[in-house]
Design a protein around this motif. Structure first.
Motif, PDB file in Angstrom:
ATOM      1  N   ILE A 196      29.295 -63.445 -31.206  1.00 27.97           N
ATOM      2  CA  ILE A 196      28.693 -63.329 -29.880  1.00 27.97           C
ATOM      3  C   ILE A 196      28.207 -61.898 -29.670  1.00 27.97           C
ATOM      4  O   ILE A 196      28.923 -60.933 -29.937  1.00 27.97           O
ATOM      5  N   GLY A 197      26.972 -61.767 -29.183  1.00 29.68           N
ATOM      6  CA  GLY A 197      26.413 -60.447 -28.927  1.00 29.68           C
ATOM      7  C   GLY A 197      25.666 -59.846 -30.099  1.00 29.68           C
ATOM      8  O   GLY A 197      25.101 -58.758 -29.972  1.00 29.68           O
ATOM      9  N   PHE A 198      25.648 -60.537 -31.242  1.00 30.14           N
ATOM     10  CA  PHE A 198      24.913 -60.015 -32.399  1.00 30.14           C
ATOM     11  C   PHE A 198      23.422 -59.917 -32.090  1.00 30.14           C
ATOM     12  O   PHE A 198      22.826 -60.843 -31.547  1.00 30.14           O
ATOM     13  N   LYS A 199      22.828 -58.768 -32.429  1.00 28.74           N
ATOM     14  CA  LYS A 199      21.389 -58.580 -32.260  1.00 28.74           C
ATOM     15  C   LYS A 199      20.848 -57.769 -33.437  1.00 28.74           C
ATOM     16  O   LYS A 199      21.504 -56.828 -33.905  1.00 28.74           O
ATOM     17  N   THR A 200      19.668 -58.115 -33.878  1.00 26.32           N
ATOM     18  CA  THR A 200      19.019 -57.344 -34.925  1.00 26.32           C
ATOM     19  C   THR A 200      18.413 -56.074 -34.328  1.00 26.32           C
ATOM     20  O   THR A 200      18.223 -55.967 -33.114  1.00 26.32           O
ATOM     21  N   ILE A 201      18.081 -55.109 -35.195  1.00 29.40           N
ATOM     22  CA  ILE A 201      17.534 -53.828 -34.770  1.00 29.40           C
ATOM     23  C   ILE A 201      16.241 -53.559 -35.530  1.00 29.40           C
ATOM     24  O   ILE A 201      16.178 -53.739 -36.756  1.00 29.40           O
ATOM     25  N   VAL A 202      15.206 -53.133 -34.799  1.00 27.68           N
ATOM     26  CA  VAL A 202      13.909 -52.845 -35.417  1.00 27.68           C
ATOM     27  C   VAL A 202      14.074 -51.799 -36.522  1.00 27.68           C
ATOM     28  O   VAL A 202      14.721 -50.770 -36.336  1.00 27.68           O
ATOM     29  N   GLY A 203      13.483 -52.094 -37.679  1.00 27.71           N
ATOM     30  CA  GLY A 203      13.547 -51.189 -38.815  1.00 27.71           C
ATOM     31  C   GLY A 203      14.675 -51.485 -39.774  1.00 27.71           C
ATOM     32  O   GLY A 203      14.623 -51.061 -40.937  1.00 27.71           O
ATOM     33  N   ASN A 204      15.708 -52.212 -39.338  1.00 25.39           N
ATOM     34  CA  ASN A 204      16.825 -52.552 -40.216  1.00 25.39           C
ATOM     35  C   ASN A 204      16.477 -53.740 -41.099  1.00 25.39           C
ATOM     36  O   ASN A 204      15.590 -54.536 -40.778  1.00 25.39           O
ATOM     37  N   THR A 205      17.192 -53.855 -42.214  1.00 23.89           N
ATOM     38  CA  THR A 205      16.975 -54.961 -43.148  1.00 23.89           C
ATOM     39  C   THR A 205      18.168 -55.899 -43.126  1.00 23.89           C
ATOM     40  O   THR A 205      19.308 -55.483 -42.870  1.00 23.89           O
ATOM     41  N   TYR A 206      17.915 -57.172 -43.446  1.00 23.15           N
ATOM     42  CA  TYR A 206      18.956 -58.190 -43.371  1.00 23.15           C
ATOM     43  C   TYR A 206      18.854 -59.144 -44.555  1.00 23.15           C
ATOM     44  O   TYR A 206      17.751 -59.535 -44.955  1.00 23.15           O
ATOM     45  N   LYS A 260      24.184 -59.504 -44.198  1.00 30.04           N
ATOM     46  CA  LYS A 260      24.396 -58.097 -44.547  1.00 30.04           C
ATOM     47  C   LYS A 260      23.244 -57.273 -43.987  1.00 30.04           C
ATOM     48  O   LYS A 260      22.085 -57.556 -44.237  1.00 30.04           O
ATOM     49  N   GLU A 261      23.601 -56.253 -43.199  1.00 30.77           N
ATOM     50  CA  GLU A 261      22.623 -55.385 -42.543  1.00 30.77           C
ATOM     51  C   GLU A 261      22.528 -54.047 -43.278  1.00 30.77           C
ATOM     52  O   GLU A 261      23.555 -53.395 -43.537  1.00 30.77           O
ATOM     53  N   ASN A 262      21.297 -53.668 -43.638  1.00 31.36           N
ATOM     54  CA  ASN A 262      21.040 -52.387 -44.318  1.00 31.36           C
ATOM     55  C   ASN A 262      21.878 -52.201 -45.580  1.00 31.36           C
ATOM     56  O   ASN A 262      22.237 -51.080 -45.954  1.00 31.36           O
ATOM     57  N   GLY A 263      22.214 -53.320 -46.210  1.00 28.47           N
ATOM     58  CA  GLY A 263      22.914 -53.253 -47.485  1.00 28.47           C
ATOM     59  C   GLY A 263      24.382 -52.932 -47.415  1.00 28.47           C
ATOM     60  O   GLY A 263      25.043 -52.829 -48.460  1.00 28.47           O
ATOM     61  N   ASN A 264      24.950 -52.782 -46.191  1.00 29.37           N
ATOM     62  CA  ASN A 264      26.373 -52.426 -46.124  1.00 29.37           C
ATOM     63  C   ASN A 264      27.163 -53.177 -45.053  1.00 29.37           C
ATOM     64  O   ASN A 264      28.190 -53.762 -45.336  1.00 29.37           O
ATOM     65  N   LYS A 265      26.692 -53.176 -43.818  1.00 33.20           N
ATOM     66  CA  LYS A 265      27.460 -53.819 -42.744  1.00 33.20           C
ATOM     67  C   LYS A 265      27.344 -55.333 -42.838  1.00 33.20           C
ATOM     68  O   LYS A 265      26.242 -55.880 -42.949  1.00 33.20           O
ATOM     69  N   VAL A 266      28.495 -56.022 -42.779  1.00 34.74           N
ATOM     70  CA  VAL A 266      28.528 -57.479 -42.964  1.00 34.74           C
ATOM     71  C   VAL A 266      28.975 -58.167 -41.677  1.00 34.74           C
ATOM     72  O   VAL A 266      29.964 -57.755 -41.050  1.00 34.74           O
ATOM     73  N   TYR A 267      28.244 -59.203 -41.287  1.00 34.01           N
ATOM     74  CA  TYR A 267      28.598 -60.044 -40.143  1.00 34.01           C
ATOM     75  C   TYR A 267      28.939 -61.440 -40.669  1.00 34.01           C
ATOM     76  O   TYR A 267      28.085 -62.125 -41.247  1.00 34.01           O
ATOM     77  N   GLY A 296      15.265 -75.476 -50.085  1.00 33.10           N
ATOM     78  CA  GLY A 296      14.338 -75.565 -48.965  1.00 33.10           C
ATOM     79  C   GLY A 296      14.765 -74.682 -47.805  1.00 33.10           C
ATOM     80  O   GLY A 296      15.876 -74.161 -47.757  1.00 33.10           O
ATOM     81  N   GLY A 297      13.850 -74.495 -46.852  1.00 33.17           N
ATOM     82  CA  GLY A 297      14.153 -73.737 -45.655  1.00 33.17           C
ATOM     83  C   GLY A 297      13.799 -72.270 -45.791  1.00 33.17           C
ATOM     84  O   GLY A 297      13.299 -71.816 -46.829  1.00 33.17           O
ATOM     85  N   TYR A 298      14.085 -71.504 -44.706  1.00 31.76           N
ATOM     86  CA  TYR A 298      13.704 -70.096 -44.683  1.00 31.76           C
ATOM     87  C   TYR A 298      14.633 -69.309 -43.771  1.00 31.76           C
ATOM     88  O   TYR A 298      15.065 -69.809 -42.728  1.00 31.76           O
ATOM     89  N   PHE A 299      14.934 -68.079 -44.186  1.00 34.31           N
ATOM     90  CA  PHE A 299      15.710 -67.142 -43.376  1.00 34.31           C
ATOM     91  C   PHE A 299      14.752 -66.103 -42.805  1.00 34.31           C
ATOM     92  O   PHE A 299      14.121 -65.348 -43.541  1.00 34.31           O
ATOM     93  N   ARG A 300      14.616 -66.064 -41.463  1.00 37.54           N
ATOM     94  CA  ARG A 300      13.662 -65.169 -40.810  1.00 37.54           C
ATOM     95  C   ARG A 300      14.375 -64.169 -39.911  1.00 37.54           C
ATOM     96  O   ARG A 300      15.435 -64.466 -39.345  1.00 37.54           O
ATOM     97  N   VAL A 301      13.743 -63.006 -39.763  1.00 38.71           N
ATOM     98  CA  VAL A 301      14.221 -61.964 -38.859  1.00 38.71           C
ATOM     99  C   VAL A 301      13.079 -61.617 -37.917  1.00 38.71           C
ATOM    100  O   VAL A 301      11.951 -61.390 -38.358  1.00 38.71           O
ATOM    101  N   GLY A 302      13.356 -61.588 -36.617  1.00 34.75           N
ATOM    102  CA  GLY A 302      12.280 -61.333 -35.670  1.00 34.75           C
ATOM    103  C   GLY A 302      12.702 -60.480 -34.493  1.00 34.75           C
ATOM    104  O   GLY A 302      13.846 -60.537 -34.035  1.00 34.75           O
ATOM    105  N   ASN A 303      11.779 -59.656 -34.011  1.00 39.52           N
ATOM    106  CA  ASN A 303      11.939 -58.892 -32.781  1.00 39.52           C
ATOM    107  C   ASN A 303      11.364 -59.745 -31.649  1.00 39.52           C
ATOM    108  O   ASN A 303      10.164 -59.924 -31.562  1.00 39.52           O
ATOM    109  N   ALA A 304      12.233 -60.338 -30.829  1.00 37.84           N
ATOM    110  CA  ALA A 304      11.798 -61.309 -29.829  1.00 37.84           C
ATOM    111  C   ALA A 304      11.379 -60.635 -28.530  1.00 37.84           C
ATOM    112  O   ALA A 304      12.146 -59.882 -27.933  1.00 37.84           O
ATOM    113  N   LYS A 305      10.158 -60.909 -28.097  1.00 42.57           N
ATOM    114  CA  LYS A 305       9.690 -60.486 -26.777  1.00 42.57           C
ATOM    115  C   LYS A 305       9.429 -61.755 -25.962  1.00 42.57           C
ATOM    116  O   LYS A 305       8.662 -62.621 -26.393  1.00 42.57           O
TER     117      LYS A 305
END
Length: 380
Positions: free
Chosen positions: A97-107, A76-83, A313-322
């Motif tokens: 396919i093509g899913f990408k996170t966006i800087v500043g958004n929450t997941y 769930k992105e920004n509390g509303n959009k669901v993938y 166990g485990g972890y859910f991470r969000v990252g801006n990949a360079k």
């Protein structure tokens, strides 16, 4: 109580922890309970992204895991959009396919298992990551220690610029592309091309008793893909706003005289993800690597919404990949003996006989560790 003690002890380790491992180390702990482990990193890269769900099996020796199948998984992105995710392999749930996170958004990660148990991650915010300004390489004749042996390797270094804001936490990883000429190995057996596309090895008593190993050439171009199995993290507490110079990213074994292509990824992770990775790093010094499933006691940011006392166990991470790629021609290693891809064993093709169809060539099957598609930046 044991988990809390583990967390307190792990936090006293150094802020910056690079741990380089050439090969995984077996994790040896005992457990008489089954613990769910959920892992996944989503980012803005072009890679296909997925969430891994598995469960530890009670054992008195090495921990083993079984995939958790038929779960319902979504982001769930920004509390509303669901993938919604799709299970394409046992326990592996892929985003569209093509899913990408966006800087500043929450997941937030949401999971419902086939038995009805429901899990939810803490909210993770996408943090901006600075660009990688430079990758450099240095050949080291005794770069890697394996037992009592020193092995040649190329050390990869990174330069970057930390942002002026405080509270940045960096994670580095790498992906290595090596040209592969042999796509199938059969031990005590010989290779046939059916069923397509992988084919199979057919065992014979004579080959088994002779402990014969045959290697089969690729039917076309093929590249093996190796991924870092180290935890390389750093806090900007001592480098805030300054240059990050000559950060050691990894050491690449001198596998062959041909050149290699290295891709380095830099991510700015959340404070809680950094703390989790620091604990995992301290444990992996003796227990394993980032590629291994973490010990059952290492609890991440995911909980059972109906049972807060369940250990997950485990972890859910969000990252801006360079990312940045570097071609290394290995000419600086001339005169040294390559290690090869077979642990020191020489390649042994099946000898040609009276049958004109033998030996066959093996297909380069695309996977997480192999591709027939020439990587961008590759040079012949």
């Amino acid at each position: 109580m044991k988990t809390k003690t583990l967390l307190i002890v792990a936090f006293i380790f150094a802020i910056s922890i690079p741990i380089a491992c050439v090969e995984p180390i077996n994790l040896k702990i005992s457990t008489n309970v089954s613990i769910l482990s959920i892992d996944g990193t989503i980012d803005d890269s072009d890679r296909e992204q997925y969430i891994s769900i598995k469960k530890s099996l009670p054992s008195s020796g090495n921990v083993t895991y079984a995939p958790e199948k038929l779960a319902k998984v979504s982001i769930k992105e920004n509390g509303n959009k669901v993938y919604d995710c799709v299970e394409k392999a046992p326990g592996l749930y892929y985003l569209p396919i093509g899913f990408k996170t966006i800087v500043g958004n929450t997941y937030v990660l949401n999971i419902t298992l086939s038995d009805g148990k429901t899990y939810k991650s803490e909210e993770e915010k996408m943090r901006s990551t600075p660009e990688i300004s430079l990758l450099s390489v240095k050949f080291e004749p005794e770069g890697i220690t394996r037992g009592n042996t020193k092995l040649p390797a190329h050390a990869i270094y990174l330069d970057s610029k930390d942002s002026p804001e405080t509270g940045d936490y960096y994670l580095w990883s790498w992906k290595l592309f090596e040209k592969q000429n042999y796509c199938k190995t059969c031990e005590g057996s010989y290779y046939v091309t059916y069923p397509a596309p992988q084919g199979k090895c057919i065992e014979t008593a004579a080959l088994r008793e002779a402990e014969t190993i045959y290697d089969y050439a690729c039917d076309g171009n093929c590249w093996d893909i190796f991924k870092s199995q180290d935890i390389n993290i750093m806090s900007d507490v001592y480098s805030n706003g300054n240059e990050i110079k000559n950060r050691l990213i990894g050491k690449i074994p001198y596998f062959q005289t041909n050149g290699f292509l290295i891709e380095v990824t830099q991510q700015n992770v959340s404070p809680s993800a950094f703390r989790y990775l620091k604990i995992l790093a301290s444990q992996s010094q003796t227990n394993g690597t980032l590629a291994d499933a973490p010990p059952a006691a290492l609890i991440g940011n995911i909980t059972n919404i109906n049972d807060k006392y369940e250990s997950v166990g485990g972890y859910f991470r969000v990252g801006n990949a360079k990312t940045k790629r570097l071609w290394v021609n290995r000419t600086d290693a001339i005169g040294f003996t390559p290690l090869g891809f077979y642990g020191g064993r020489l390649v042994n093709p099946e000898p040609a006989g009276d049958d004109p169809n033998r030996p066959p060539r093996a297909i380069c099957v695309k996977s997480e560790t192999r591709t027939p598609v020439m990587p961008e930046g590759w040079r012949f």
